[in-house]
Design a protein around this motif. Sequence first.
Motif, PDB file in Angstrom:
ATOM      1  N   VAL A   1       1.073  -1.530   0.158  1.00 23.18           N
ATOM      2  CA  VAL A   1       0.110   0.072  -0.546  1.00 23.18           C
ATOM      3  C   VAL A   1       0.678   1.535   0.240  1.00 23.18           C
ATOM      4  O   VAL A   1       1.902   1.367   1.231  1.00 23.18           O
ATOM      5  N   ARG A   2       0.869   1.865  -0.929  1.00 23.55           N
ATOM      6  CA  ARG A   2       1.583   3.202  -0.651  1.00 23.55           C
ATOM      7  C   ARG A   2       0.992   4.675  -0.399  1.00 23.55           C
ATOM      8  O   ARG A   2      -0.408   5.015  -0.769  1.00 23.55           O
ATOM      9  N   ASP A   3       1.940   5.311   0.424  1.00 25.36           N
ATOM     10  CA  ASP A   3       1.613   6.020   1.397  1.00 25.36           C
ATOM     11  C   ASP A   3       0.254   7.024   0.578  1.00 25.36           C
ATOM     12  O   ASP A   3       1.889   8.250  -0.143  1.00 25.36           O
ATOM     13  N   PRO A   4      -0.371   7.795   0.381  1.00 24.94           N
ATOM     14  CA  PRO A   4      -1.207   8.961  -0.540  1.00 24.94           C
ATOM     15  C   PRO A   4      -0.283  10.447   0.254  1.00 24.94           C
ATOM     16  O   PRO A   4      -0.311  10.841  -0.931  1.00 24.94           O
ATOM     17  N   ASP A   5      -0.191  10.588   1.230  1.00 20.82           N
ATOM     18  CA  ASP A   5       0.817  11.689   1.372  1.00 20.82           C
ATOM     19  C   ASP A   5       1.728  11.395   2.346  1.00 20.82           C
ATOM     20  O   ASP A   5       1.992  11.376   3.402  1.00 20.82           O
ATOM     21  N   THR A   6       2.621  11.254   1.083  1.00 23.91           N
ATOM     22  CA  THR A   6       4.532  10.904   1.726  1.00 23.91           C
ATOM     23  C   THR A   6       4.776  12.303   2.878  1.00 23.91           C
ATOM     24  O   THR A   6       5.970  11.972   3.365  1.00 23.91           O
ATOM     25  N   SER A   7       4.123  13.494   2.786  1.00 26.73           N
ATOM     26  CA  SER A   7       4.813  14.418   3.817  1.00 26.73           C
ATOM     27  C   SER A   7       4.549  14.237   5.201  1.00 26.73           C
ATOM     28  O   SER A   7       5.166  15.462   5.839  1.00 26.73           O
ATOM     29  N   SER A   8       4.171  13.743   5.475  1.00 27.45           N
ATOM     30  CA  SER A   8       3.621  12.976   7.041  1.00 27.45           C
ATOM     31  C   SER A   8       3.215  12.020   7.796  1.00 27.45           C
ATOM     32  O   SER A   8       3.201  11.744   6.923  1.00 27.45           O
ATOM     33  N   ASP A   9       3.512  11.507   8.929  1.00 29.79           N
ATOM     34  CA  ASP A   9       2.917  10.418   9.032  1.00 29.79           C
ATOM     35  C   ASP A   9       1.323   9.847   8.909  1.00 29.79           C
ATOM     36  O   ASP A   9       0.259  10.426   9.646  1.00 29.79           O
ATOM     37  N   TRP A  10       1.275   9.086   9.483  1.00 31.82           N
ATOM     38  CA  TRP A  10      -0.371   7.800   9.710  1.00 31.82           C
ATOM     39  C   TRP A  10      -0.730   8.611  10.489  1.00 31.82           C
ATOM     40  O   TRP A  10      -0.606   8.712  11.788  1.00 31.82           O
ATOM     41  N   THR A  11      -1.711   8.981  10.545  1.00 29.03           N
ATOM     42  CA  THR A  11      -3.063   9.057  11.201  1.00 29.03           C
ATOM     43  C   THR A  11      -4.038   8.116  12.033  1.00 29.03           C
ATOM     44  O   THR A  11      -4.212   7.609  10.682  1.00 29.03           O
ATOM     45  N   GLU A  12      -5.010   8.015  12.688  1.00 28.02           N
ATOM     46  CA  GLU A  12      -5.623   6.995  12.524  1.00 28.02           C
ATOM     47  C   GLU A  12      -6.704   7.177  11.396  1.00 28.02           C
ATOM     48  O   GLU A  12      -6.885   6.344  11.535  1.00 28.02           O
ATOM     49  N   ALA A  13      -7.210   8.185  11.211  1.00 30.83           N
ATOM     50  CA  ALA A  13      -8.191   8.058  10.404  1.00 30.83           C
ATOM     51  C   ALA A  13      -7.284   8.009   8.454  1.00 30.83           C
ATOM     52  O   ALA A  13      -8.535   7.296   8.390  1.00 30.83           O
ATOM     53  N   GLU A  14      -6.085   8.029   8.721  1.00 32.15           N
ATOM     54  CA  GLU A  14      -6.037   7.647   7.398  1.00 32.15           C
ATOM     55  C   GLU A  14      -6.085   5.897   7.654  1.00 32.15           C
ATOM     56  O   GLU A  14      -5.815   4.873   6.755  1.00 32.15           O
ATOM     57  N   LEU A  15      -5.551   4.804   8.675  1.00 29.63           N
ATOM     58  CA  LEU A  15      -5.566   3.951   8.538  1.00 29.63           C
ATOM     59  C   LEU A  15      -6.680   3.532   8.922  1.00 29.63           C
ATOM     60  O   LEU A  15      -6.674   2.022   8.047  1.00 29.63           O
ATOM     61  N   LYS A  16      -7.360   4.350   9.531  1.00 28.05           N
ATOM     62  CA  LYS A  16      -9.057   3.003   9.231  1.00 28.05           C
ATOM     63  C   LYS A  16      -9.193   3.777   7.429  1.00 28.05           C
ATOM     64  O   LYS A  16     -10.408   2.148   6.907  1.00 28.05           O
ATOM     65  N   HIS A  17      -8.677   4.707   7.009  1.00 22.45           N
ATOM     66  CA  HIS A  17      -9.664   4.769   5.267  1.00 22.45           C
ATOM     67  C   HIS A  17      -8.192   3.764   4.600  1.00 22.45           C
ATOM     68  O   HIS A  17      -9.223   2.913   3.585  1.00 22.45           O
ATOM     69  N   ALA A  18      -7.205   3.395   4.750  1.00 21.13           N
ATOM     70  CA  ALA A  18      -6.389   2.705   3.901  1.00 21.13           C
ATOM     71  C   ALA A  18      -6.953   0.713   4.338  1.00 21.13           C
ATOM     72  O   ALA A  18      -7.610   0.074   3.319  1.00 21.13           O
TER      73      ALA A  18
ATOM     74  N   MET B   1      -3.449  -0.660  17.613  1.00 16.75           N
ATOM     75  CA  MET B   1      -5.637  -1.621  17.015  1.00 16.75           C
ATOM     76  C   MET B   1      -5.798   0.061  17.334  1.00 16.75           C
ATOM     77  O   MET B   1      -6.999   0.099  17.710  1.00 16.75           O
ATOM     78  N   PHE B   2      -6.049   0.549  15.882  1.00 19.07           N
ATOM     79  CA  PHE B   2      -6.652   1.401  15.847  1.00 19.07           C
ATOM     80  C   PHE B   2      -8.130   1.007  15.621  1.00 19.07           C
ATOM     81  O   PHE B   2      -9.142   2.983  15.558  1.00 19.07           O
ATOM     82  N   ASP B   3      -8.761   0.168  15.049  1.00 15.25           N
ATOM     83  CA  ASP B   3     -10.618  -0.353  14.938  1.00 15.25           C
ATOM     84  C   ASP B   3     -11.312  -0.362  15.875  1.00 15.25           C
ATOM     85  O   ASP B   3     -11.528  -1.940  16.085  1.00 15.25           O
ATOM     86  N   ASN B   4     -11.273   0.754  16.364  1.00 12.01           N
ATOM     87  CA  ASN B   4     -11.762  -0.049  17.988  1.00 12.01           C
ATOM     88  C   ASN B   4     -13.405   0.066  18.378  1.00 12.01           C
ATOM     89  O   ASN B   4     -13.887  -0.942  19.096  1.00 12.01           O
ATOM     90  N   LYS B   5     -14.240   0.392  17.335  1.00 11.83           N
ATOM     91  CA  LYS B   5     -15.424  -0.142  16.829  1.00 11.83           C
ATOM     92  C   LYS B   5     -15.851  -1.076  16.360  1.00 11.83           C
ATOM     93  O   LYS B   5     -16.559  -2.049  17.081  1.00 11.83           O
ATOM     94  N   ALA B   6     -15.049  -2.036  15.093  1.00 11.67           N
ATOM     95  CA  ALA B   6     -15.380  -3.293  14.664  1.00 11.67           C
ATOM     96  C   ALA B   6     -14.206  -4.375  15.585  1.00 11.67           C
ATOM     97  O   ALA B   6     -14.192  -5.498  15.412  1.00 11.67           O
ATOM     98  N   ARG B   7     -13.135  -4.080  15.881  1.00 17.98           N
ATOM     99  CA  ARG B   7     -11.710  -5.162  15.542  1.00 17.98           C
ATOM    100  C   ARG B   7     -11.454  -5.274  15.059  1.00 17.98           C
ATOM    101  O   ARG B   7     -10.824  -6.486  14.759  1.00 17.98           O
ATOM    102  N   PHE B   8     -11.284  -4.860  13.073  1.00 16.45           N
ATOM    103  CA  PHE B   8     -10.594  -5.699  11.977  1.00 16.45           C
ATOM    104  C   PHE B   8      -8.985  -5.434  11.918  1.00 16.45           C
ATOM    105  O   PHE B   8      -8.973  -5.700  10.833  1.00 16.45           O
TER     106      PHE B   8
END
Length: 532
Positions: free
Chosen positions: A313-330, A369-376
């Motif tokens: 998976v390629r980082d869509p924004d290499t200028s910044s580090d991963w956030t929870e929202a980006e991890l969930k989107h990925a 473990m970023f997916d607290n609602k479903a634990r996927f």
Amino acid sequence: MGKGRGTGSSRPAHVEAAASEISRDIEGERQAQRQESQRLQQLEGSSGARVDGGADELRAEIERLRRQLADATASGGTRTCGGGAKGGAGRRGTGVDPAVKQVPGDEGGGSDCENPISGLYEGTLNTKGSAAAKKGKSKTKGGETSAPPRIVVRVDIDPVTPGAAVLDVVSADLYDADGAYLTTFVATEPEAEQLPDGDTVFVEGAVAYLGDDRTGALTLTLSRKDRTAELTLRHAAPVASAATYTLKWTSPHFRSIALEVDYTAEALRLPAYHTHADATRPDDLPARVLTPAAVFADAGIELVVDAVHSNRVRDPDTSSDWTEAELKHAMDEHFASKPSAGACKQGEPWRLWAFVADRFRDSRTAGLMFDNKARFGFSVFLEHEWFADLAPADVDPAQQTPEQGRAARLYLHTFVHELGHALNLQHVWDKSDESALSWMNYPWRYNLEHGANAYFHDFRFTFSPAELAFLRHGRRDWVMPGSGHWAADASPAADLHDLLVDAEDFVPAGSKASRKAKKKQLKEAGSGGGGG
């Protein structure tokens, strides 16, 4: 194995018949022993000298038979697997937690049982006999009542593999005709009897349903040779009923997970650690290479990496580090095998997504473990400082330097820790057990004075007994990824008995009350200390 049954216990007619036949066989073997003993005495007496090698072998065989018969008769015609004394629950007092049984020797040797009886059994309601059974009904005193037509049974009474912990528990999931999950019951401390034929095992015990207040009893007759079993489940309330299931052994693992692993580097790199790569360890820790799959196999869980769906998976924004929202989107974008929430039916492996990324927005976080609602889904960040000394992927774990080994150990620990969260395990301090030697502890938090070295000096790379019980025997919707909010149903119990007692206090997964009660924990899930 479980506790030996007293001679006053009632047994089904077919078990009594088998026991009688075996007793006759034992008597015949005893008579043969006497004859061979007399023959040996005649050989030795007639020569007046040392017998030859053939007679030596005969003497050894007679001694073996003598010990075997003594063992059988001393236990009233029964033998337990695992070296336990008569009436005991197996081999204990070995320095490990008394709630967990291990293979005799505790160094990873073979089981006393040549053919372990434990494992996963699947079956259906017995449709032979009554018209009610053929219609998916069970017998009751007042007529007929519905009985779940499909069942998955987890028998946990002897070691399946060398070194595997044994919890002395039988649990089962019940399913409807379409394979949709209904409920789970558990029998703790079942009484198990190994008949002297070495094949038939008879188990009985009281059962409690997890998540409601129903109770009942089970009898279970298993065959080591045929890997088959018959289970009868009885209830006294709300109406007296009984249902019998025909079972077939299907796996040595109690549960199965298909793990899809995506990654940001040029190639996928999973943890692999040789347990002797660093000298800070228990003195008697066996030398072996541990991977996530090996760790969960020790826990009774099959973990299979889904190579077909694992991709870069390629980082869509290499200028910044991963956030929870980006991890969930990925995860939403790339989790190719993601099922609908709670949709796995009987026989289907659970699905989980792991993401091996580079850096998280909070540099202190090694895993989450970023997916607290479903634990996927969960993630591990390989550019964290803990992993700076990781050896190149082509270096044999047994050939790594101590620095490389320590980095590999932290990578493995972080990966397993976050995967444990995805299976609804909490931190050990959330269960008031900060000193637990478990994957769910932080190494540095185990001993604040001496740090992570004290933890790894004592750690045997296992989950705690309560965590093992939860993973193997907890309700499916408490454990399975995608079935509910993290920590909503995670057991605070010290053992499985407490889990049963506390079951009525569990809050339904994803409820408002559950989210409110766990709000603080969820906020802290990704904060410092190296990960979630």
